[in-house]
Scaffold this motif. Structure first.
Motif, short mmCIF file in Angstrom:
data_model
loop_
_atom_site.label_atom_id
_atom_site.label_comp_id
_atom_site.label_asym_id
_atom_site.label_seq_id
_atom_site.Cartn_x
_atom_site.Cartn_y
_atom_site.Cartn_z
N GLU A 1 0.70 -1.20 -0.06
CA GLU A 1 0.01 0.00 0.03
C GLU A 1 0.85 1.15 0.09
OE1 GLU A 1 -3.21 2.05 3.07
OE2 GLU A 1 -2.53 0.21 3.35
N GLY A 2 0.68 2.17 -1.07
CA GLY A 2 1.40 3.44 -0.97
C GLY A 2 2.59 3.52 -2.02
N ASP A 3 2.95 2.37 -2.37
CA ASP A 3 4.12 2.13 -3.15
C ASP A 3 3.68 2.33 -4.67
OD1 ASP A 3 5.69 1.61 -1.06
OD2 ASP A 3 5.95 -0.49 -1.50
N PRO A 4 4.46 2.81 -5.54
CA PRO A 4 4.11 2.91 -6.82
C PRO A 4 4.19 1.33 -7.31
CG PRO A 4 5.94 4.54 -6.45
CD PRO A 4 5.93 3.55 -5.36
N ASN A 5 3.07 1.21 -8.32
CA ASN A 5 3.03 -0.24 -8.90
C ASN A 5 2.95 -0.19 -10.36
OD1 ASN A 5 3.01 -3.04 -9.11
ND2 ASN A 5 0.39 -2.93 -8.69
N ARG B 1 -5.81 -2.97 3.58
CA ARG B 1 -5.34 -1.85 4.03
C ARG B 1 -5.34 -1.89 5.33
NH1 ARG B 1 -8.79 2.81 0.88
NH2 ARG B 1 -7.02 3.83 1.50
N LEU B 2 -4.25 -0.65 5.63
CA LEU B 2 -4.07 -0.37 7.08
C LEU B 2 -4.77 1.02 7.51
CD1 LEU B 2 -0.49 -1.62 7.86
CD2 LEU B 2 -2.46 -2.66 8.37
N LEU B 3 -5.62 0.83 8.35
CA LEU B 3 -6.33 2.41 8.93
C LEU B 3 -5.29 3.16 9.78
CD1 LEU B 3 -9.95 0.76 9.72
CD2 LEU B 3 -8.79 1.81 7.45
N PRO B 4 -5.30 4.43 9.68
CA PRO B 4 -4.40 5.25 10.68
C PRO B 4 -4.25 4.87 11.85
CG PRO B 4 -5.86 6.67 9.17
CD PRO B 4 -6.41 5.30 9.39
N PRO C 1 -0.32 5.44 -6.72
CA PRO C 1 0.24 4.70 -5.71
C PRO C 1 -0.81 3.62 -5.39
CG PRO C 1 0.80 6.98 -5.24
CD PRO C 1 -0.09 7.27 -6.32
N SER C 2 -0.46 2.47 -4.99
CA SER C 2 -1.20 1.44 -4.71
C SER C 2 -2.14 1.75 -3.51
CB SER C 2 -0.54 0.09 -4.61
OG SER C 2 -1.65 -0.98 -4.18
#
Length: 247
Positions: free
Chosen positions: A62-66, A81-84, A107-108
């Motif tokens: 999650e958050g990485d370019p893919n 997904r991870l919540l805050p 970003p993913s």
């Protein structure tokens, strides 16, 4: 729904294979390449590479370019997904023949992690776009799969918003059964490569509730717990009726 913070894993070091036995691929009947023939299938193979992952390894985070899209050849994947606040929401499970990467190009928005030893065909997005332009059958197939994915998302909204814990788990097992039938397997037996916690984080329940409902289903004869994470479904129709609120 509280859940333990999911440990992030490093992206997997994939191994690229030289041979693409697309014509005999077990994932093809349900995959994005199902309608391709001859030179179309060859073009698809030339644009892909086979990657492998072991359980717990991530195809991407999650958050990485893919820059890739994937077609699952063998194995299972969980998407989350991870919540805050550290809670984890599993948004889906993918199996043989499923396509990964229909979402946005930024970003993913989730992590894709192998649940089992995994093999997948990987395509660069720009090259896959070229295939879509060159192969109408591929584009049509992808549109159909996107429609199926939308319907599944709508069903998940109803499941999380309106169904009881028993109905959610019954629906979950029924979906796995239907998918197994699509893959040529039996209707009355499913394999659960995911943990009880994974199921809880997918269905919006606690692990204690999932375990309690499984025990209730076992006691009432709706399911039989077998070795190697297999579950027998003696009466699939009754389980389906329960999942639809008629049980």
């Amino acid at each position: 729904m509280p859940a333990p913070h999911a440990a992030m894993v490093e992206p997997v070091d994939v191994r690229v294979e030289d041979v693409h036995p697309c014509a005999t691929c077990g994932a093809r009947p349900l995959g994005v390449c199902a309608d391709l023939k001859g030179h179309e299938l060859q073009g698809m193979a030339c644009a892909s590479e086979t990657v492998t992952a072991q359980p717990g390894q991530a195809l991407f985070h999650e958050g990485d370019p893919n820059p890739f899209v994937f077609n699952v050849v063998d194995g299972a994947v969980k998407l989350y997904r991870l919540l805050p606040d550290g809670r984890r929401q599993i948004t889906g499970f993918l199996f043989q023949g499923d396509f990964l990467g229909l979402g946005g190009r930024g970003p993913s928005s989730f992590t894709a992690e192998a649940l089992t030893p995994l093999s997948a065909c990987r395509f660069r997005r720009n090259e896959f776009d070229q295939l879509l332009n060159a192969l109408p059958a591929l584009e049509h197939r992808l549109v159909a799969m996107a429609g199926d994915e939308l319907m599944a998302a709508q069903e998940q909204i109803v499941l999380l918003g309106r169904k009881t814990a028993r109905e959610r788990i019954a629906s979950f097992l029924t979906r796995l059964s239907a998918r197994q039938v699509q893959l040529g397997g039996p209707e009355d037996r499913v394999h659960l490569p995911m943990t009880r916690l994974d199921i809880a984080d997918y269905l919006g329940l606690t692990i204690e509730t999932v375990s309690r409902v499984f025990t209730q289903f076992k006691t009432s004869g709706l399911i039989q717990l077998l070795p190697n994470n297999d579950v027998a479904l003696p009466d699939p129709k009754a389980l389906k009726a329960l999942g639809e609120g008629a049980g």
